[in-house]
Write a protein that holds these residues in place. Sequence first.
Motif, mmCIF file in Angstrom:
data_model
loop_
_atom_site.group_PDB
_atom_site.id
_atom_site.type_symbol
_atom_site.label_atom_id
_atom_site.label_comp_id
_atom_site.label_asym_id
_atom_site.label_seq_id
_atom_site.Cartn_x
_atom_site.Cartn_y
_atom_site.Cartn_z
ATOM 1 N N ALA A 76 -9.292 -5.590 9.497
ATOM 2 C CA ALA A 76 -9.478 -4.177 9.164
ATOM 3 C C ALA A 76 -8.587 -3.275 10.023
ATOM 4 O O ALA A 76 -8.144 -2.210 9.564
ATOM 5 C CB ALA A 76 -10.944 -3.788 9.338
ATOM 6 N N GLN A 79 -5.240 -2.533 8.281
ATOM 7 C CA GLN A 79 -5.235 -1.478 7.268
ATOM 8 C C GLN A 79 -5.345 -0.083 7.909
ATOM 9 O O GLN A 79 -4.766 0.888 7.407
ATOM 10 C CB GLN A 79 -6.362 -1.703 6.262
ATOM 11 C CG GLN A 79 -6.100 -2.855 5.302
ATOM 12 C CD GLN A 79 -6.631 -4.181 5.795
ATOM 13 O OE1 GLN A 79 -7.802 -4.294 6.158
ATOM 14 N NE2 GLN A 79 -5.796 -5.207 5.803
ATOM 15 N N GLU A 118 -10.405 8.680 -6.640
ATOM 16 C CA GLU A 118 -10.145 7.265 -6.399
ATOM 17 C C GLU A 118 -10.123 6.488 -7.709
ATOM 18 O O GLU A 118 -9.320 5.554 -7.873
ATOM 19 C CB GLU A 118 -11.184 6.692 -5.439
ATOM 20 C CG GLU A 118 -11.090 7.277 -4.044
ATOM 21 C CD GLU A 118 -11.901 6.497 -3.010
ATOM 22 O OE1 GLU A 118 -12.225 5.318 -3.266
ATOM 23 O OE2 GLU A 118 -12.196 7.072 -1.950
ATOM 24 N N GLN A 122 -7.005 4.200 -8.906
ATOM 25 C CA GLN A 122 -7.169 2.783 -9.218
ATOM 26 C C GLN A 122 -6.704 2.479 -10.641
ATOM 27 O O GLN A 122 -6.074 1.436 -10.887
ATOM 28 C CB GLN A 122 -8.630 2.371 -9.035
ATOM 29 C CG GLN A 122 -9.080 2.343 -7.590
ATOM 30 C CD GLN A 122 -10.528 1.904 -7.453
ATOM 31 O OE1 GLN A 122 -10.859 0.749 -7.673
ATOM 32 N NE2 GLN A 122 -11.399 2.844 -7.098
ATOM 33 N N ASP A 129 -9.726 -5.239 -7.786
ATOM 34 C CA ASP A 129 -10.588 -5.219 -6.602
ATOM 35 C C ASP A 129 -11.044 -6.608 -6.187
ATOM 36 O O ASP A 129 -11.299 -6.861 -5.010
ATOM 37 C CB ASP A 129 -11.805 -4.330 -6.869
ATOM 38 C CG ASP A 129 -12.618 -4.058 -5.614
ATOM 39 O OD1 ASP A 129 -12.103 -3.354 -4.721
ATOM 40 O OD2 ASP A 129 -13.748 -4.568 -5.517
ATOM 41 N N PRO A 133 -9.771 -5.916 -2.030
ATOM 42 C CA PRO A 133 -10.904 -4.977 -1.977
ATOM 43 C C PRO A 133 -10.460 -3.535 -1.758
ATOM 44 O O PRO A 133 -9.785 -3.229 -0.775
ATOM 45 C CB PRO A 133 -11.728 -5.498 -0.793
ATOM 46 C CG PRO A 133 -11.377 -6.946 -0.695
ATOM 47 C CD PRO A 133 -9.936 -7.032 -1.081
ATOM 48 N N TRP A 134 -10.853 -2.670 -2.660
ATOM 49 C CA TRP A 134 -10.500 -1.258 -2.542
ATOM 50 C C TRP A 134 -11.069 -0.655 -1.275
ATOM 51 O O TRP A 134 -10.479 0.248 -0.680
ATOM 52 C CB TRP A 134 -10.999 -0.503 -3.766
ATOM 53 C CG TRP A 134 -10.659 0.965 -3.752
ATOM 54 C CD1 TRP A 134 -11.498 2.001 -3.515
ATOM 55 C CD2 TRP A 134 -9.366 1.541 -3.981
ATOM 56 N NE1 TRP A 134 -10.820 3.196 -3.589
ATOM 57 C CE2 TRP A 134 -9.511 2.947 -3.871
ATOM 58 C CE3 TRP A 134 -8.109 1.023 -4.278
ATOM 59 C CZ2 TRP A 134 -8.445 3.828 -4.039
ATOM 60 C CZ3 TRP A 134 -7.042 1.898 -4.448
ATOM 61 C CH2 TRP A 134 -7.210 3.278 -4.326
ATOM 62 N N LYS A 135 -12.211 -1.179 -0.837
ATOM 63 C CA LYS A 135 -12.820 -0.688 0.397
ATOM 64 C C LYS A 135 -11.845 -0.818 1.570
ATOM 65 O O LYS A 135 -11.831 0.025 2.475
ATOM 66 C CB LYS A 135 -14.098 -1.467 0.687
ATOM 67 C CG LYS A 135 -14.833 -1.013 1.948
ATOM 68 C CD LYS A 135 -16.110 -1.810 2.148
ATOM 69 C CE LYS A 135 -16.826 -1.385 3.419
ATOM 70 N NZ LYS A 135 -18.086 -2.166 3.627
ATOM 71 N N ALA A 136 -11.027 -1.869 1.565
ATOM 72 C CA ALA A 136 -10.065 -2.079 2.646
ATOM 73 C C ALA A 136 -8.801 -1.255 2.456
ATOM 74 O O ALA A 136 -8.297 -0.634 3.404
ATOM 75 C CB ALA A 136 -9.709 -3.568 2.748
ATOM 76 N N TYR A 137 -8.273 -1.228 1.241
ATOM 77 C CA TYR A 137 -6.952 -0.638 1.007
ATOM 78 C C TYR A 137 -6.992 0.778 0.428
ATOM 79 O O TYR A 137 -5.986 1.491 0.476
ATOM 80 C CB TYR A 137 -6.130 -1.546 0.086
ATOM 81 C CG TYR A 137 -5.839 -2.879 0.721
ATOM 82 C CD1 TYR A 137 -4.813 -3.022 1.660
ATOM 83 C CD2 TYR A 137 -6.606 -4.001 0.421
ATOM 84 C CE1 TYR A 137 -4.554 -4.236 2.262
ATOM 85 C CE2 TYR A 137 -6.352 -5.222 1.023
ATOM 86 C CZ TYR A 137 -5.328 -5.337 1.947
ATOM 87 O OH TYR A 137 -5.082 -6.540 2.556
ATOM 88 N N GLY A 138 -8.160 1.161 -0.111
ATOM 89 C CA GLY A 138 -8.258 2.504 -0.679
ATOM 90 C C GLY A 138 -7.869 3.607 0.285
ATOM 91 O O GLY A 138 -7.121 4.532 -0.094
ATOM 92 N N PRO A 139 -8.326 3.558 1.563
ATOM 93 C CA PRO A 139 -7.937 4.629 2.487
ATOM 94 C C PRO A 139 -6.427 4.729 2.705
ATOM 95 O O PRO A 139 -5.902 5.827 2.895
ATOM 96 C CB PRO A 139 -8.658 4.231 3.785
ATOM 97 C CG PRO A 139 -9.856 3.459 3.326
ATOM 98 C CD PRO A 139 -9.363 2.681 2.132
#
Length: 308
Positions: A76, A79, A118, A122, A129, A133-139
């Motif tokens: 993490a 990222q 978002e 996407q 995803d 994982p969008w949770k990791a790369y979305g930011p």
Amino acid sequence: MHTPPSTFFTFRRAAPGLAAASLALLGGCTGLGTAPTASSPTTTSATAVSPAAWPARLQALLPADVLLLGEKHDAAEHQQWQRDTVQALAARGQLAAVVMEMAEQGHSTTGLPRDATEAQVQAALQWKDAAWPWKAYGPVVMAAVAAGVPVWGGNLPRARMRDAMADAAWDRHLPAPALQRQYEALREGHCGLLPESQIAPMARIQIARDAAMARTATEARVSGQTVLLIAGGGHVLRSLGVPTHLPAGLTSKVAVAQAGEAQAAIKNGAIANVDADADAIVATPALPAKDHCAELREQWGKGASPAR
């Protein structure tokens, strides 16, 4: 617990059946944030820095047409490092575009407003995803969009991977020693589970993916600014990856993040076996021990011993 050797490859959700699983793995996740264990030239030294020292090191790397950031996918902190880099370059007006391994070539956020949701982002990138994982790369992605900077998918489209596997022309792109490093990385990264007959075809996909990302980064260039390319560590190495496909007149710099492997290197300022492949190393804390090979054997139904 056993931790596999430092190689280019990590694994996500392998499907049953070796051929199908091999293609799925390369379609979804390739490239650790560490260098290969094989020896490499040592004509220059890659400087190792902590994340706190990265802003100063970043400034020293510029100007560059393309700045390549290599990550370990499940770290993490890597990222976060990418998002910080996006924000720093955008704040200076230096960021032309962000090209990501995590989305396929042909998709981009070009035309979306800075306040795009978002979901809109996407959809524009056709984000997968399950693989990334969008949770990791979305930011990381949303930091670029909010700054008005386009994000481009750079990865070889999945529909073209089987053709790449069968195209022996890719065998001739790298010098023989570098190609053997790719082969060895595949063997080690797949814990000895791949039949030898699969090594060359999978290396062709790796090389074809590097070529796709290089083409996308070249297309995204803007005079006087920097394209930021984000990918797994194996994809950005200067003697093996994306830089081998970039045009000769284009200026590129390479930074690789390592999780735990480079802590001691901060003290002496350089790290072995990365000297010719990166301009900077960013050292982050080690990840919890995990037996990746045991997981892969279970996923592929190979029992207790790797197949040879």
